[in-house]
Motif scaffolding. Structure first.
Motif, PDB file in Angstrom:
ATOM      1  N   ASP A   4      30.775 171.108  95.558  1.00 47.61           N
ATOM      2  CA  ASP A   4      30.864 169.894  96.332  1.00 47.61           C
ATOM      3  C   ASP A   4      29.868 169.769  97.313  1.00 47.61           C
ATOM      4  O   ASP A   4      29.671 170.719  98.044  1.00 47.61           O
ATOM      5  CB  ASP A   4      32.405 169.689  96.932  1.00 47.61           C
ATOM      6  N   ARG A   5      29.100 168.836  97.126  1.00 47.52           N
ATOM      7  CA  ARG A   5      27.867 168.544  98.225  1.00 47.52           C
ATOM      8  C   ARG A   5      28.035 167.270  98.958  1.00 47.52           C
ATOM      9  O   ARG A   5      28.170 166.095  98.084  1.00 47.52           O
ATOM     10  CB  ARG A   5      26.540 168.532  97.452  1.00 47.52           C
ATOM     11  N   THR A   6      27.751 167.108 100.202  1.00 53.56           N
ATOM     12  CA  THR A   6      28.061 165.825 100.805  1.00 53.56           C
ATOM     13  C   THR A   6      26.539 165.395 101.405  1.00 53.56           C
ATOM     14  O   THR A   6      25.866 166.294 102.008  1.00 53.56           O
ATOM     15  CB  THR A   6      28.925 165.752 101.823  1.00 53.56           C
ATOM     16  N   ILE A   7      26.198 164.089 101.142  1.00 57.33           N
ATOM     17  CA  ILE A   7      24.728 163.518 101.430  1.00 57.33           C
ATOM     18  C   ILE A   7      25.185 162.395 102.247  1.00 57.33           C
ATOM     19  O   ILE A   7      26.274 161.555 102.246  1.00 57.33           O
ATOM     20  CB  ILE A   7      23.888 163.349 100.390  1.00 57.33           C
ATOM     21  N   VAL A   8      24.181 162.119 103.292  1.00 58.09           N
ATOM     22  CA  VAL A   8      24.086 160.979 104.179  1.00 58.09           C
ATOM     23  C   VAL A   8      23.027 159.907 103.899  1.00 58.09           C
ATOM     24  O   VAL A   8      21.900 160.795 104.185  1.00 58.09           O
ATOM     25  CB  VAL A   8      24.374 161.196 105.588  1.00 58.09           C
ATOM     26  N   LEU A   9      22.836 158.956 103.580  1.00 60.40           N
ATOM     27  CA  LEU A   9      21.916 158.008 103.256  1.00 60.40           C
ATOM     28  C   LEU A   9      21.909 157.182 104.174  1.00 60.40           C
ATOM     29  O   LEU A   9      22.961 156.387 105.001  1.00 60.40           O
ATOM     30  CB  LEU A   9      21.826 157.313 102.129  1.00 60.40           C
ATOM     31  N   HIS A  10      20.610 156.770 105.037  1.00 61.75           N
ATOM     32  CA  HIS A  10      20.381 155.662 105.826  1.00 61.75           C
ATOM     33  C   HIS A  10      19.387 154.399 105.401  1.00 61.75           C
ATOM     34  O   HIS A  10      18.323 154.988 104.931  1.00 61.75           O
ATOM     35  CB  HIS A  10      19.675 156.445 107.323  1.00 61.75           C
ATOM     36  N   TYR A  11      19.791 153.226 105.398  1.00 67.60           N
ATOM     37  CA  TYR A  11      19.173 152.193 104.938  1.00 67.60           C
ATOM     38  C   TYR A  11      18.673 151.074 106.121  1.00 67.60           C
ATOM     39  O   TYR A  11      19.765 151.086 106.993  1.00 67.60           O
ATOM     40  CB  TYR A  11      19.791 151.425 103.672  1.00 67.60           C
ATOM     41  N   HIS A  12      17.666 150.579 106.098  1.00 64.71           N
ATOM     42  CA  HIS A  12      17.604 149.317 106.787  1.00 64.71           C
ATOM     43  C   HIS A  12      17.388 148.157 105.720  1.00 64.71           C
ATOM     44  O   HIS A  12      16.617 148.249 104.981  1.00 64.71           O
ATOM     45  CB  HIS A  12      16.382 149.464 107.708  1.00 64.71           C
ATOM     46  N   ALA A  13      18.083 147.076 105.989  1.00 62.14           N
ATOM     47  CA  ALA A  13      18.025 145.798 105.044  1.00 62.14           C
ATOM     48  C   ALA A  13      17.813 144.753 105.756  1.00 62.14           C
ATOM     49  O   ALA A  13      18.602 144.544 106.923  1.00 62.14           O
ATOM     50  CB  ALA A  13      19.014 145.691 104.193  1.00 62.14           C
ATOM     51  N   THR A  14      17.003 143.902 105.010  1.00 63.02           N
ATOM     52  CA  THR A  14      16.891 142.549 105.858  1.00 63.02           C
ATOM     53  C   THR A  14      17.165 141.261 104.691  1.00 63.02           C
ATOM     54  O   THR A  14      17.241 141.772 103.568  1.00 63.02           O
ATOM     55  CB  THR A  14      15.364 142.199 105.886  1.00 63.02           C
ATOM     56  N   ASN A  15      17.505 140.124 105.170  1.00 59.07           N
ATOM     57  CA  ASN A  15      17.892 139.049 104.296  1.00 59.07           C
ATOM     58  C   ASN A  15      19.317 139.207 103.558  1.00 59.07           C
ATOM     59  O   ASN A  15      19.564 138.677 102.401  1.00 59.07           O
ATOM     60  CB  ASN A  15      16.710 138.874 103.198  1.00 59.07           C
ATOM     61  N   GLY A  16      20.273 140.045 104.166  1.00 51.83           N
ATOM     62  CA  GLY A  16      21.461 140.315 103.629  1.00 51.83           C
ATOM     63  C   GLY A  16      22.342 139.527 104.331  1.00 51.83           C
ATOM     64  O   GLY A  16      23.670 139.322 103.723  1.00 51.83           O
ATOM     65  N   LEU A  17      22.182 138.517 105.392  1.00 52.03           N
ATOM     66  CA  LEU A  17      23.216 137.695 106.122  1.00 52.03           C
ATOM     67  C   LEU A  17      22.823 136.381 105.817  1.00 52.03           C
ATOM     68  O   LEU A  17      21.474 135.903 105.527  1.00 52.03           O
ATOM     69  CB  LEU A  17      23.136 137.869 107.579  1.00 52.03           C
ATOM     70  N   ILE A  43      20.310 144.299 108.863  1.00 49.79           N
ATOM     71  CA  ILE A  43      21.548 145.485 109.015  1.00 49.79           C
ATOM     72  C   ILE A  43      21.075 146.945 108.561  1.00 49.79           C
ATOM     73  O   ILE A  43      20.152 147.001 108.120  1.00 49.79           O
ATOM     74  CB  ILE A  43      22.608 145.229 107.866  1.00 49.79           C
ATOM     75  N   ASP A  44      21.824 147.808 109.483  1.00 46.12           N
ATOM     76  CA  ASP A  44      21.494 149.388 109.231  1.00 46.12           C
ATOM     77  C   ASP A  44      22.960 149.773 108.536  1.00 46.12           C
ATOM     78  O   ASP A  44      24.170 149.436 108.926  1.00 46.12           O
ATOM     79  CB  ASP A  44      21.382 149.816 110.704  1.00 46.12           C
ATOM     80  N   VAL A  45      22.734 150.456 107.331  1.00 49.97           N
ATOM     81  CA  VAL A  45      23.653 150.932 106.509  1.00 49.97           C
ATOM     82  C   VAL A  45      23.560 152.677 106.416  1.00 49.97           C
ATOM     83  O   VAL A  45      22.609 152.951 106.404  1.00 49.97           O
ATOM     84  CB  VAL A  45      23.639 150.457 105.224  1.00 49.97           C
ATOM     85  N   THR A  46      24.618 153.011 106.781  1.00 45.76           N
ATOM     86  CA  THR A  46      24.973 154.450 106.248  1.00 45.76           C
ATOM     87  C   THR A  46      25.873 155.012 105.354  1.00 45.76           C
ATOM     88  O   THR A  46      27.208 154.279 105.752  1.00 45.76           O
ATOM     89  CB  THR A  46      25.235 155.369 107.916  1.00 45.76           C
ATOM     90  N   GLU A  47      25.580 155.437 104.537  1.00 48.09           N
ATOM     91  CA  GLU A  47      26.498 156.034 103.413  1.00 48.09           C
ATOM     92  C   GLU A  47      26.743 157.417 103.427  1.00 48.09           C
ATOM     93  O   GLU A  47      25.836 158.142 103.569  1.00 48.09           O
ATOM     94  CB  GLU A  47      25.893 155.397 101.909  1.00 48.09           C
ATOM     95  N   THR A  48      27.915 157.903 103.204  1.00 52.89           N
ATOM     96  CA  THR A  48      28.223 159.313 103.250  1.00 52.89           C
ATOM     97  C   THR A  48      29.037 159.430 101.837  1.00 52.89           C
ATOM     98  O   THR A  48      29.944 158.960 101.493  1.00 52.89           O
ATOM     99  CB  THR A  48      29.279 159.755 104.559  1.00 52.89           C
ATOM    100  N   ILE A  49      28.322 160.242 100.962  1.00 49.82           N
ATOM    101  CA  ILE A  49      28.655 160.458  99.530  1.00 49.82           C
ATOM    102  C   ILE A  49      29.046 161.810  99.473  1.00 49.82           C
ATOM    103  O   ILE A  49      27.915 162.577  99.768  1.00 49.82           O
ATOM    104  CB  ILE A  49      27.698 160.001  98.819  1.00 49.82           C
ATOM    105  N   THR A  50      29.995 162.029  98.947  1.00 46.51           N
ATOM    106  CA  THR A  50      30.500 163.437  98.514  1.00 46.51           C
ATOM    107  C   THR A  50      30.804 163.452  97.028  1.00 46.51           C
ATOM    108  O   THR A  50      31.467 162.998  96.502  1.00 46.51           O
ATOM    109  CB  THR A  50      31.722 164.028  99.148  1.00 46.51           C
ATOM    110  N   ALA A  51      29.979 164.242  96.346  1.00 42.43           N
ATOM    111  CA  ALA A  51      29.697 164.462  94.902  1.00 42.43           C
ATOM    112  C   ALA A  51      30.208 165.940  94.423  1.00 42.43           C
ATOM    113  O   ALA A  51      29.993 166.937  95.185  1.00 42.43           O
ATOM    114  CB  ALA A  51      28.354 164.387  94.486  1.00 42.43           C
ATOM    115  N   ARG A  52      30.902 166.034  93.536  1.00 45.41           N
ATOM    116  CA  ARG A  52      31.306 167.216  92.762  1.00 45.41           C
ATOM    117  C   ARG A  52      30.495 167.604  91.684  1.00 45.41           C
ATOM    118  O   ARG A  52      30.573 166.610  90.665  1.00 45.41           O
ATOM    119  CB  ARG A  52      32.882 167.306  92.545  1.00 45.41           C
ATOM    120  N   PHE A  53      29.818 168.432  91.605  1.00 47.30           N
ATOM    121  CA  PHE A  53      28.940 168.906  90.451  1.00 47.30           C
ATOM    122  C   PHE A  53      29.724 169.999  89.797  1.00 47.30           C
ATOM    123  O   PHE A  53      29.724 171.035  90.520  1.00 47.30           O
ATOM    124  CB  PHE A  53      27.459 169.403  91.046  1.00 47.30           C
ATOM    125  N   VAL A  54      29.838 169.858  88.673  1.00 46.88           N
ATOM    126  CA  VAL A  54      30.227 171.056  87.579  1.00 46.88           C
ATOM    127  C   VAL A  54      28.943 171.327  86.668  1.00 46.88           C
ATOM    128  O   VAL A  54      28.289 170.421  86.055  1.00 46.88           O
ATOM    129  CB  VAL A  54      31.387 170.640  86.740  1.00 46.88           C
TER     130      VAL A  54
END
Length: 191
Positions: A123-136, A48-59
């Motif tokens: 507020d900052r938004t980051i995009v993480l990309h993963y490749h995973a095996t053995n998830g199915l 599987i290829d996973v793309t996560e988009t995370i928006t964090a609010r930093f104070v």
């Protein structure tokens, strides 16, 4: 005797007065995840290829955040397995700049430290990309995808992330779902 008592009281007041500004500063520094989106693509080789988009609010001033992903699983039926997770990259969503990361292992999880420039009262938004095996996992009656989408080891609140679907029917290996109310859209597609 009273002189000692007066010094003790003054010393106590002095310590309290010195501690108060640092306590206020600690209370003012925080961060939270404002939104968490995930897209999962199932490849022909069952990886599987996973793309996560995370928006964090930093104070206050921060260096970045941690993303912890469970990779070792054990079921009540005695099934044990480990996901093979590889971080392909992390980028700042607004600039496309690749961000510095550090990888470590903690118990049953892999932990990524992501440095985020300008993570101070923003507020900052980051995009993480993963490749995973053995998830199915393939069974006679059904198949299962194992990916703990948001993870369960965040030390900060997640304000908006879709609930995982209770059941997903796949038609030609393409599925999309959205929790109600729809804060986040998740999709699974076949490569």
């Amino acid at each position: 005797m009273e002189v000692v008592a007066v010094h003790s009281r003054l010393g106590g007041l002095l310590v309290l007065a010195l501690a108060t500004p640092s306590l206020l500063a600690a209370q003012q520094k925080s961060y939270s995840v404002q939104s968490f989106d995930a897209r999962i693509r199932v490849n022909k080789d069952a990886s599987i290829d996973v793309t996560e988009t995370i928006t964090a609010r930093f104070v206050g001033s921060w260096n970045g955040l941690y993303r912890t992903i469970p990779i070792k699983y054990r079921t009540a039926q005695g099934l044990n397995w480990t996901l093979g997770v590889s971080l392909q990259g992390v980028e700042d969503a607004s600039t496309g700049q690749q961000l510095r990361t550090e990888t470590s292992r903690e118990g049953h999880s892999i932990k990524y430290k992501v440095w985020i420039p300008g993570a101070s009262n923003a507020d900052r938004t980051i995009v993480l990309h993963y490749h995973a095996t053995n998830g199915l996992r393939f069974f006679d009656e059904h198949d299962e995808l194992y990916w703990n989408v948001t993870g369960d080891e965040w030390q900060v609140p997640i304000q908006a992330a879709a609930d995982p679907p209770r059941e997903m029917r796949v038609s030609q290996w393409t599925a999309m779902w959205c929790a109600s109310p729809c804060h986040t859209r998740w999709s699974i597609t076949k490569a």
